[in-house]
Design a protein around this motif. Sequence first.
Motif, PDB file in Angstrom:
ATOM      1  N   UNK A   1       0.834  -1.208   0.000  1.00 20.89           N
ATOM      2  CA  UNK A   1       0.000   0.000   0.000  1.00 20.89           C
ATOM      3  C   UNK A   1       0.866   1.255   0.000  1.00 20.89           C
ATOM      4  N   UNK A   2       1.847   1.297   0.893  1.00 19.28           N
ATOM      5  CA  UNK A   2       2.702   2.482   1.030  1.00 19.28           C
ATOM      6  C   UNK A   2       3.559   2.675  -0.216  1.00 19.28           C
ATOM      7  N   UNK A   3       4.118   1.585  -0.746  1.00 17.77           N
ATOM      8  CA  UNK A   3       4.951   1.691  -1.945  1.00 17.77           C
ATOM      9  C   UNK A   3       4.122   2.198  -3.124  1.00 17.77           C
ATOM     10  N   UNK A   4       2.926   1.638  -3.289  1.00 21.94           N
ATOM     11  CA  UNK A   4       2.045   2.085  -4.366  1.00 21.94           C
ATOM     12  C   UNK A   4       1.642   3.541  -4.204  1.00 21.94           C
ATOM     13  N   UNK A   5       1.419   3.941  -2.950  1.00 24.52           N
ATOM     14  CA  UNK A   5       1.065   5.336  -2.677  1.00 24.52           C
ATOM     15  C   UNK A   5       2.200   6.269  -3.078  1.00 24.52           C
ATOM     16  N   UNK A   6       3.431   5.903  -2.769  1.00 24.11           N
ATOM     17  CA  UNK A   6       4.581   6.736  -3.129  1.00 24.11           C
ATOM     18  C   UNK A   6       4.708   6.860  -4.650  1.00 24.11           C
ATOM     19  N   UNK A   7       4.456   5.773  -5.346  1.00 19.02           N
ATOM     20  CA  UNK A   7       4.486   5.830  -6.812  1.00 19.02           C
ATOM     21  C   UNK A   7       3.399   6.786  -7.311  1.00 19.02           C
ATOM     22  N   UNK A   8       2.210   6.689  -6.724  1.00 20.88           N
ATOM     23  CA  UNK A   8       1.127   7.587  -7.109  1.00 20.88           C
ATOM     24  C   UNK A   8       1.450   9.038  -6.843  1.00 20.88           C
ATOM     25  N   UNK A   9       2.086   9.302  -5.710  1.00 18.73           N
ATOM     26  CA  UNK A   9       2.461  10.674  -5.383  1.00 18.73           C
ATOM     27  C   UNK A   9       3.489  11.235  -6.360  1.00 18.73           C
TER      28      UNK A   9
ATOM     29  N   UNK B   1      -5.924 -10.049   6.862  1.00 15.84           N
ATOM     30  CA  UNK B   1      -6.766  -8.868   6.687  1.00 15.84           C
ATOM     31  C   UNK B   1      -6.797  -8.114   8.019  1.00 15.84           C
ATOM     32  N   UNK B   2      -6.467  -6.831   7.986  1.00 15.79           N
ATOM     33  CA  UNK B   2      -6.464  -6.065   9.234  1.00 15.79           C
ATOM     34  C   UNK B   2      -7.258  -4.787   9.060  1.00 15.79           C
ATOM     35  N   UNK B   3      -7.820  -4.323  10.155  1.00 18.04           N
ATOM     36  CA  UNK B   3      -8.558  -3.069  10.114  1.00 18.04           C
ATOM     37  C   UNK B   3      -7.637  -1.911   9.760  1.00 18.04           C
ATOM     38  N   UNK B   4      -6.408  -1.939  10.287  1.00 14.26           N
ATOM     39  CA  UNK B   4      -5.490  -0.850   9.957  1.00 14.26           C
ATOM     40  C   UNK B   4      -5.131  -0.870   8.473  1.00 14.26           C
ATOM     41  N   UNK B   5      -4.992  -2.053   7.906  1.00 13.44           N
ATOM     42  CA  UNK B   5      -4.698  -2.154   6.482  1.00 13.44           C
ATOM     43  C   UNK B   5      -5.796  -1.546   5.634  1.00 13.44           C
ATOM     44  N   UNK B   6      -7.050  -1.832   6.008  1.00 14.19           N
ATOM     45  CA  UNK B   6      -8.176  -1.236   5.297  1.00 14.19           C
ATOM     46  C   UNK B   6      -8.207   0.269   5.460  1.00 14.19           C
ATOM     47  N   UNK B   7      -7.911   0.724   6.672  1.00 19.69           N
ATOM     48  CA  UNK B   7      -7.862   2.158   6.957  1.00 19.69           C
ATOM     49  C   UNK B   7      -6.781   2.839   6.121  1.00 19.69           C
ATOM     50  N   UNK B   8      -5.582   2.247   6.120  1.00 13.74           N
ATOM     51  CA  UNK B   8      -4.455   2.824   5.390  1.00 13.74           C
ATOM     52  C   UNK B   8      -4.752   2.896   3.893  1.00 13.74           C
ATOM     53  N   UNK B   9      -5.371   1.872   3.362  1.00 12.36           N
ATOM     54  CA  UNK B   9      -5.693   1.822   1.937  1.00 12.36           C
ATOM     55  C   UNK B   9      -6.632   2.965   1.545  1.00 12.36           C
ATOM     56  N   UNK B  10      -7.673   3.179   2.336  1.00 10.26           N
ATOM     57  CA  UNK B  10      -8.642   4.231   2.034  1.00 10.26           C
ATOM     58  C   UNK B  10      -8.017   5.616   2.160  1.00 10.26           C
ATOM     59  N   UNK B  11      -7.242   5.830   3.219  1.00  8.37           N
ATOM     60  CA  UNK B  11      -6.596   7.132   3.418  1.00  8.37           C
ATOM     61  C   UNK B  11      -5.671   7.454   2.246  1.00  8.37           C
ATOM     62  N   UNK B  12      -4.861   6.480   1.848  1.00  3.30           N
ATOM     63  CA  UNK B  12      -3.938   6.704   0.724  1.00  3.30           C
ATOM     64  C   UNK B  12      -4.695   6.979  -0.568  1.00  3.30           C
ATOM     65  N   UNK B  13      -5.804   6.277  -0.783  1.00  2.82           N
ATOM     66  CA  UNK B  13      -6.595   6.492  -1.993  1.00  2.82           C
ATOM     67  C   UNK B  13      -7.105   7.924  -2.080  1.00  2.82           C
ATOM     68  N   UNK B  14      -7.699   8.422  -1.002  1.00  3.72           N
ATOM     69  CA  UNK B  14      -8.298   9.753  -1.041  1.00  3.72           C
ATOM     70  C   UNK B  14      -7.235  10.847  -1.179  1.00  3.72           C
ATOM     71  N   UNK B  15      -6.087  10.666  -0.538  1.00  9.67           N
ATOM     72  CA  UNK B  15      -5.009  11.644  -0.692  1.00  9.67           C
ATOM     73  C   UNK B  15      -4.500  11.622  -2.129  1.00  9.67           C
ATOM     74  N   UNK B  16      -4.339  10.437  -2.686  1.00 12.38           N
ATOM     75  CA  UNK B  16      -3.874  10.294  -4.070  1.00 12.38           C
ATOM     76  C   UNK B  16      -4.849  10.941  -5.043  1.00 12.38           C
ATOM     77  N   UNK B  17      -6.146  10.655  -4.880  1.00 12.43           N
ATOM     78  CA  UNK B  17      -7.157  11.219  -5.792  1.00 12.43           C
ATOM     79  C   UNK B  17      -7.098  12.741  -5.807  1.00 12.43           C
ATOM     80  N   UNK B  18      -7.112  13.346  -4.638  1.00 12.85           N
ATOM     81  CA  UNK B  18      -7.118  14.808  -4.583  1.00 12.85           C
ATOM     82  C   UNK B  18      -5.775  15.379  -5.020  1.00 12.85           C
TER      83      UNK B  18
END
Length: 201
Positions: free
Chosen positions: A32-40, A77-94
Amino acid sequence: MFDASLRRVIDPPLNRLGKVVAKTGASANSITIFGFCIGMAAIPAIIWEQYLLALTLVLINRLFDGLDGAVARQTLLSDFGGYLDIVCDFIFYSGVVFAFAVARPENAVPAAFLIFSFMGTAATFLTYAVMAEKYKISTDIRGQKSLYYLGGLAEGAETILVFILFCLLPDYFGFIALIFAGMCWVTTLTRIYAAYLAFRN
């Protein structure tokens, strides 16, 4: 709108790839974090108007966004993983939309309006998920998730299609952004109505 249908197409190959990646010991959160950095990294590419590079980075980001869930289903599957995924998505989109505003000042108003529209879709999505947990409502129509995914006219697939159009047709950013913002507001209103039907009592 198309996310549920696309899941039936993209989940099988993603799950096979997820099995391979999981065997390497890579965690879903690290993906998730690596993909987010690529998106950024698409943000400076857009600002410098390197649109094909930006498009490549956006698509790689989306691949990793699907891969993290596939790895999580093979490991934990973890709640934090789901949380992190959504947070990264919304930051990336905007962040992508913000970059188009910086690249060309004439994009500023439609970009701001689209980010404003994202607030409606994000708020209605996340608050519905909170209430769904309270009411013990669940669904797997969009695959096994850490939180409830409420659909709408503008979902992930539509967002990525719009980002592809932004990169391929940057001169039409404002026009495309305003159309997609309208779709976001339709999504927001229909989600509010869905919440009214589900939680009014």
